[in-house]
Every structure is written in C-alpha cells, then in structure tokens.
Motif scaffolding. Structure first.
Motif, PDB file in Angstrom:
ATOM      1  N   THR A   1       0.790  -1.225   0.000  1.00 59.37           N
ATOM      2  CA  THR A   1       0.000   0.000   0.000  1.00 59.37           C
ATOM      3  C   THR A   1       0.825   1.280   0.000  1.00 59.37           C
ATOM      4  O   THR A   1       0.281   2.347  -0.303  1.00 59.37           O
ATOM      5  CB  THR A   1      -0.974   0.009   1.199  1.00 59.37           C
ATOM      6  OG1 THR A   1      -0.286  -0.421   2.387  1.00 59.37           O
ATOM      7  CG2 THR A   1      -2.142  -0.902   0.950  1.00 59.37           C
ATOM      8  N   HIS A   2       2.125   1.215   0.326  1.00 57.68           N
ATOM      9  CA  HIS A   2       2.899   2.451   0.192  1.00 57.68           C
ATOM     10  C   HIS A   2       2.975   2.860  -1.277  1.00 57.68           C
ATOM     11  O   HIS A   2       2.943   4.046  -1.600  1.00 57.68           O
ATOM     12  CB  HIS A   2       4.298   2.315   0.811  1.00 57.68           C
ATOM     13  CG  HIS A   2       5.221   1.373   0.128  1.00 57.68           C
ATOM     14  ND1 HIS A   2       4.969   0.015   0.022  1.00 57.68           N
ATOM     15  CD2 HIS A   2       6.419   1.578  -0.491  1.00 57.68           C
ATOM     16  CE1 HIS A   2       5.956  -0.567  -0.619  1.00 57.68           C
ATOM     17  NE2 HIS A   2       6.854   0.363  -0.947  1.00 57.68           N
TER      18      HIS A   2
ATOM     19  N   ASP B   1      -0.634   4.126  -2.413  1.00 61.08           N
ATOM     20  CA  ASP B   1      -0.870   5.496  -1.945  1.00 61.08           C
ATOM     21  C   ASP B   1      -0.082   6.507  -2.773  1.00 61.08           C
ATOM     22  O   ASP B   1      -0.547   7.621  -3.024  1.00 61.08           O
ATOM     23  CB  ASP B   1      -0.478   5.590  -0.466  1.00 61.08           C
ATOM     24  CG  ASP B   1      -1.005   6.857   0.199  1.00 61.08           C
ATOM     25  OD1 ASP B   1      -1.827   7.561  -0.411  1.00 61.08           O
ATOM     26  OD2 ASP B   1      -0.586   7.142   1.339  1.00 61.08           O
TER      27      ASP B   1
ATOM     28  N   TYR C   1      -7.972  -2.547   2.547  1.00 58.95           N
ATOM     29  CA  TYR C   1      -7.287  -1.254   2.472  1.00 58.95           C
ATOM     30  C   TYR C   1      -8.151  -0.174   1.829  1.00 58.95           C
ATOM     31  O   TYR C   1      -7.966   1.019   2.103  1.00 58.95           O
ATOM     32  CB  TYR C   1      -5.943  -1.403   1.772  1.00 58.95           C
ATOM     33  CG  TYR C   1      -4.939  -2.088   2.662  1.00 58.95           C
ATOM     34  CD1 TYR C   1      -4.487  -1.463   3.821  1.00 58.95           C
ATOM     35  CD2 TYR C   1      -4.471  -3.373   2.391  1.00 58.95           C
ATOM     36  CE1 TYR C   1      -3.587  -2.090   4.674  1.00 58.95           C
ATOM     37  CE2 TYR C   1      -3.576  -4.003   3.232  1.00 58.95           C
ATOM     38  CZ  TYR C   1      -3.132  -3.366   4.370  1.00 58.95           C
ATOM     39  OH  TYR C   1      -2.247  -3.978   5.226  1.00 58.95           O
TER      40      TYR C   1
ATOM     41  N   TRP D   1      -8.218   3.174   3.903  1.00 56.88           N
ATOM     42  CA  TRP D   1      -7.803   4.435   3.272  1.00 56.88           C
ATOM     43  C   TRP D   1      -8.948   5.441   3.225  1.00 56.88           C
ATOM     44  O   TRP D   1      -8.749   6.645   3.395  1.00 56.88           O
ATOM     45  CB  TRP D   1      -7.255   4.167   1.876  1.00 56.88           C
ATOM     46  CG  TRP D   1      -5.786   4.395   1.768  1.00 56.88           C
ATOM     47  CD1 TRP D   1      -5.157   5.383   1.063  1.00 56.88           C
ATOM     48  CD2 TRP D   1      -4.730   3.624   2.380  1.00 56.88           C
ATOM     49  NE1 TRP D   1      -3.784   5.269   1.200  1.00 56.88           N
ATOM     50  CE2 TRP D   1      -3.502   4.201   2.007  1.00 56.88           C
ATOM     51  CE3 TRP D   1      -4.707   2.515   3.218  1.00 56.88           C
ATOM     52  CZ2 TRP D   1      -2.266   3.705   2.428  1.00 56.88           C
ATOM     53  CZ3 TRP D   1      -3.485   2.009   3.640  1.00 56.88           C
ATOM     54  CH2 TRP D   1      -2.299   2.609   3.253  1.00 56.88           C
TER      55      TRP D   1
ATOM     56  N   HIS E   1       6.113   7.845  10.446  1.00 58.66           N
ATOM     57  CA  HIS E   1       5.149   8.694  11.155  1.00 58.66           C
ATOM     58  C   HIS E   1       5.404   8.731  12.660  1.00 58.66           C
ATOM     59  O   HIS E   1       4.795   9.545  13.360  1.00 58.66           O
ATOM     60  CB  HIS E   1       3.724   8.220  10.891  1.00 58.66           C
ATOM     61  CG  HIS E   1       3.397   6.888  11.476  1.00 58.66           C
ATOM     62  ND1 HIS E   1       4.067   5.740  11.125  1.00 58.66           N
ATOM     63  CD2 HIS E   1       2.476   6.517  12.401  1.00 58.66           C
ATOM     64  CE1 HIS E   1       3.562   4.724  11.809  1.00 58.66           C
ATOM     65  NE2 HIS E   1       2.608   5.170  12.595  1.00 58.66           N
TER      66      HIS E   1
ATOM     67  N   GLN F   1       2.499   2.886   4.685  1.00 59.83           N
ATOM     68  CA  GLN F   1       1.843   4.126   4.316  1.00 59.83           C
ATOM     69  C   GLN F   1       2.560   4.791   3.160  1.00 59.83           C
ATOM     70  O   GLN F   1       3.781   4.675   3.009  1.00 59.83           O
ATOM     71  CB  GLN F   1       1.851   5.060   5.518  1.00 59.83           C
ATOM     72  CG  GLN F   1       3.267   5.442   5.981  1.00 59.83           C
ATOM     73  CD  GLN F   1       3.339   5.854   7.425  1.00 59.83           C
ATOM     74  OE1 GLN F   1       2.779   6.858   7.804  1.00 59.83           O
ATOM     75  NE2 GLN F   1       4.006   5.038   8.236  1.00 59.83           N
TER      76      GLN F   1
ATOM     77  N   ILE G   1      -1.346   9.089   3.536  1.00 65.17           N
ATOM     78  CA  ILE G   1      -1.601   8.563   4.873  1.00 65.17           C
ATOM     79  C   ILE G   1      -0.517   9.023   5.843  1.00 65.17           C
ATOM     80  O   ILE G   1      -0.786   9.253   7.025  1.00 65.17           O
ATOM     81  CB  ILE G   1      -1.701   7.027   4.844  1.00 65.17           C
ATOM     82  CG1 ILE G   1      -2.832   6.595   3.923  1.00 65.17           C
ATOM     83  CG2 ILE G   1      -1.952   6.477   6.254  1.00 65.17           C
ATOM     84  CD1 ILE G   1      -4.194   7.176   4.263  1.00 65.17           C
ATOM     85  N   ASN G   2       0.703   9.201   5.356  1.00 65.97           N
ATOM     86  CA  ASN G   2       1.777   9.677   6.223  1.00 65.97           C
ATOM     87  C   ASN G   2       1.458  11.051   6.802  1.00 65.97           C
ATOM     88  O   ASN G   2       1.716  11.310   7.987  1.00 65.97           O
ATOM     89  CB  ASN G   2       3.087   9.722   5.444  1.00 65.97           C
ATOM     90  CG  ASN G   2       4.261  10.161   6.296  1.00 65.97           C
ATOM     91  OD1 ASN G   2       4.900  11.166   5.999  1.00 65.97           O
ATOM     92  ND2 ASN G   2       4.554   9.438   7.363  1.00 65.97           N
TER      93      ASN G   2
ATOM     94  N   GLN H   1      -1.118  10.486   9.501  1.00 66.87           N
ATOM     95  CA  GLN H   1      -0.588   9.752  10.656  1.00 66.87           C
ATOM     96  C   GLN H   1       0.433  10.566  11.441  1.00 66.87           C
ATOM     97  O   GLN H   1       0.552  10.399  12.662  1.00 66.87           O
ATOM     98  CB  GLN H   1      -0.011   8.408  10.213  1.00 66.87           C
ATOM     99  CG  GLN H   1      -1.093   7.460   9.718  1.00 66.87           C
ATOM    100  CD  GLN H   1      -0.712   5.991   9.783  1.00 66.87           C
ATOM    101  OE1 GLN H   1      -1.549   5.154  10.105  1.00 66.87           O
ATOM    102  NE2 GLN H   1       0.518   5.654   9.487  1.00 66.87           N
TER     103      GLN H   1
END
Length: 395
Positions: free
Chosen positions: A77-78, A81, A101, A105, A263, A340, A344-345, A348
């Motif tokens: 997922t990194h 994203d 996810y 997300w 994060h 992430q 998302i980073n 987070q």
C-alpha cells in the motif's frame, strides 16, 4: 501508455520502453548503478520517440517510459498510496487485500474535500500470478522485483519476462525496515526514505509538480513538529501493537530505520521496551505491563471492521492489562497502516503528534469508530484543501 499489439514478432513502442527497464535490471546486477546510457538504452529511447523520458530506482535501475503510466499494478500500500497521490488512484489494477485497504484508506480520504477512492474488487496481489499480470496489462508494475522473487513462484527470468512483455517494474519495498535482499539483488541495493522514494515514483509518472506540492506540505508539517517537540526527557514512553485477536498481540518498533516508522520516528517517542523487542514479536499483557507504557498505539485501529472500543475493554477488564499506565489514563489510541504512502503519512504524523503530545499539538479525540475525526481548522497540522487540490490535479 498506448496498448498496441506487436506486429510480425517485433516489440511495440510500449514494449521497447519496457525492455529498457529489463536491460537496466541486468546492468544493476552487474554493478552498474550509474553512468552513461548503453547502446540498447539509446535505441530504446530513439524507438520510443521524442516524448519518452527516463526514471531510475533501486533495484530496477533506469527505465524508459514512452508516456506517463495510467494503469498501475501494486503489491503493497505504500506504492498504491503514491499512485493515488499522483492522481492515479482509479488506475490501480491490483494491490494486497484491496477491500480491507479500501476501507482503511477511505477513513482518511473522507477528510479530503472533493477526493474519492475506490479500490474494492481489485486483484489481490500478495502472491501475484504471472498470467494474471498479462491479463491486467498494467502500464507499470509499481512493485519491488527483489521482493517479488522471494515468492516461490517467481524467479529473475519471470521478472525480466514481465518487464519485456507487459510493462516495467518500478518500486522499492525492502526499505520498509532495511531488509536484506536475496544475493541476486544485493549488489547496489539502495534504501530510501518514504518521501525520497515518492520523488522517484513521481519522476516515473512525469509528475514533478505534484510531488513538489505535496513535499512542501510535508516539509511544513515536519517543521511544525520539530519546532515544538518537548525535550526528550519529557516525552512519553510508547508501544505500538497490532492484534486481530487480543490473545495474540504483536509489538512493533517506533524509531528504527525504514519507512514503516516514518510517522513515529520524527516525533521522537521513548520506546517503552527499551529496544528489547523486535518488530513482529508476540507479547502478552504481562510483557506490556512490565514495559508499562504511557501510550499504546494500536495498528489497524481505524479500519472500519476493527472494534476499537472492544480492544480497549479487553485491556480494561483484564487484571494485568488494566494496570498498564496507558490503560489507566485512557491513552490507547488507534493507528492506520505501517505501509503508508505520502497521503496517509501526513494524516498519521498529525494524529500521532496529537496522541503523544496533546498539550503541544492539541487533543486527539477519543476514537471508537468512523472516519478520521474532524479536527477543528485551527488545530490542524496540515492543509487538507491543499492536499486535495494536488490529488485532483490543481497545483
């Protein structure tokens, strides 16, 4: 990228661009991590036309693209994203646990005005099948071939075949916690920070402006955090855990190298385990009580199917778990995902700053269910509108 068929056995322009990536893979394994283009690379560039461009990432090396990818295979997922951040969220053809996810997300995307995301029903690519990659016919495989070849069903020949016949590989995953690659990939393997890799991926998608705009938001957020962090001795002790079943709790590190801690590391928390626990170690209530953290961060706690209230209750009703300082002080907080990407980073970093330092960055609302809490505008640590505009191509 155009999807043209080969004629008389000759590769298409798209295939020529892919083969440039396969050549680069071989060069990297021979120790050629830099330097001028080879004759094969020059030929690929000429055949691909004046609009072609190159991008480079370890362990793949240099890849030639005839045009920016639109459809994107991912495994972790990194990378998904990153594609989403660059405006390709709808073009993702595959990812690990897509329905899970997609739900997680969207808990964050809810707070980005005018942005939508739907990954449900995509091909689940944790153990990808080569034939399915042919069927998906993605413009790029945003995944790490050094990770893929750890699977029994894949070897280097399969990687090169897909790069030549379908589309290039372009990704790096062993930077997650600086894992060692297998010997065939070890020569010259590089590790990247999350945003360092995102910049390289943005180059592959020919999206430098989008990257710069989001990087500016990230830099501003980091500057805010760094300027307001309390002295180390005044910071809380913390553990990060995950558990599908409270009977089997996994503990994770907070500050070790790798993008999995991108994060938490900038926030400088004190490890309640004092380095005695490696990521993925199974612990019990007794082990957690012995460490006695001030704060417990619960991975996956924001996923829609997770009963965060029930997880807290499990601690509160246990004679040992109830004695943990974090439980006594109601400081058991949800987290999102370790793998992430940039979007998302940002969330987070903000949520973890509030969870660890409420007096400094504002209170984190007590979360039990639903999307990322609506933080009052004056207490937000980054501009949602700006991030939404960049994803939507307004920058």
């Amino acid at each position: 990228m155009r999807k043209e068929d080969a004629v008389d056995g000759e590769p298409t322009r798209r295939a020529v661009a892919k083969y440039g990536g396969a050549v680069a893979l071989g060069g990297l394994l021979a120790g050629c991590t830099g330097g001028g283009a080879s004759e094969g690379d020059e030929a690929a560039t000429d055949d691909a036309g004046d609009e072609s461009y190159t991008a480079s990432i370890s362990p793949v090396g240099e890849v030639t693209f005839e045009s920016p990818p639109e459809t994107v295979f991912t495994r972790l997922t990194h990378h998904a994203d990153m594609a989403f951040a660059l405006g390709r969220g709808d073009g993702i053809t595959a990812m690990h646990a897509p329905d899970y996810y997609d739900g997680l997300w969207n808990q964050f995307v809810e707070r980005l005005p005018g942005v939508s995301l739907d990954w449900s029903g995509r091909y689940s690519s944790w153990e990808p099948d080569k034939e399915t990659l042919y069927e998906l016919d993605s413009d790029v495989h945003l995944a790490d071939p050094a990770w893929i070849t750890q699977l029994d069903a894949w070897d280097r020949a399969d990687i090169d075949e897909v790069a030549e016949r379908v589309s290039p590989w372009f990704g790096n995953s062993l930077s997650d916690r600086h894992q060692d690659p297998t010997p065939e990939w070890a020569d010259g393997y590089e590790y990247y920070g999350l945003w360092e890799q995102f910049e390289l991926v943005a180059e592959a998608f020919d999206e430098p402006e989008r990257y710069e705009a989001l990087a500016s938001v990230h830099e501003g957020l980091l500057s805010t955090i760094e300027s307001r962090l309390p002295p180390e001795g005044e910071r809380p002790t913390v553990v990060m855990i995950a558990a599908a079943d409270i009977e089997e709790i996994y503990a994770y590190t907070l500050s070790n190298p790798g993008f999995l801690t991108s994060h938490t590391r900038p926030l400088g928390p004190r490890d309640a385990f004092e380095g005695s626990i490696e990521s993925g170690t199974v612990v019990d209530f007794e082990t957690i009580l012995e460490a006695d953290p001030d704060v417990i961060l619960y991975l996956g706690g924001m996923e829609p199917g997770t009963d965060m209230a029930g997880r807290r209750t499990a601690f509160e009703e246990d004679p040992v778990g109830s004695e943990v300082t974090a439980v006594e002080n109601d400081r058991v907080h949800p987290q999102g995902a370790r793998y992430q990407g940039p979007i998302i980073n940002l969330f987070q970093l903000e949520m973890t700053a509030k969870q660890l330092y409420p007096e400094t960055f504002g209170e984190w609302p007590r979360y039990e269910e639903g999307p990322y809490p609506e933080i009052p505008e004056g207490e937000r640590l980054f501009d949602r509108e700006r991030v939404a505009d960049v994803i939507n191509g307004v920058f």
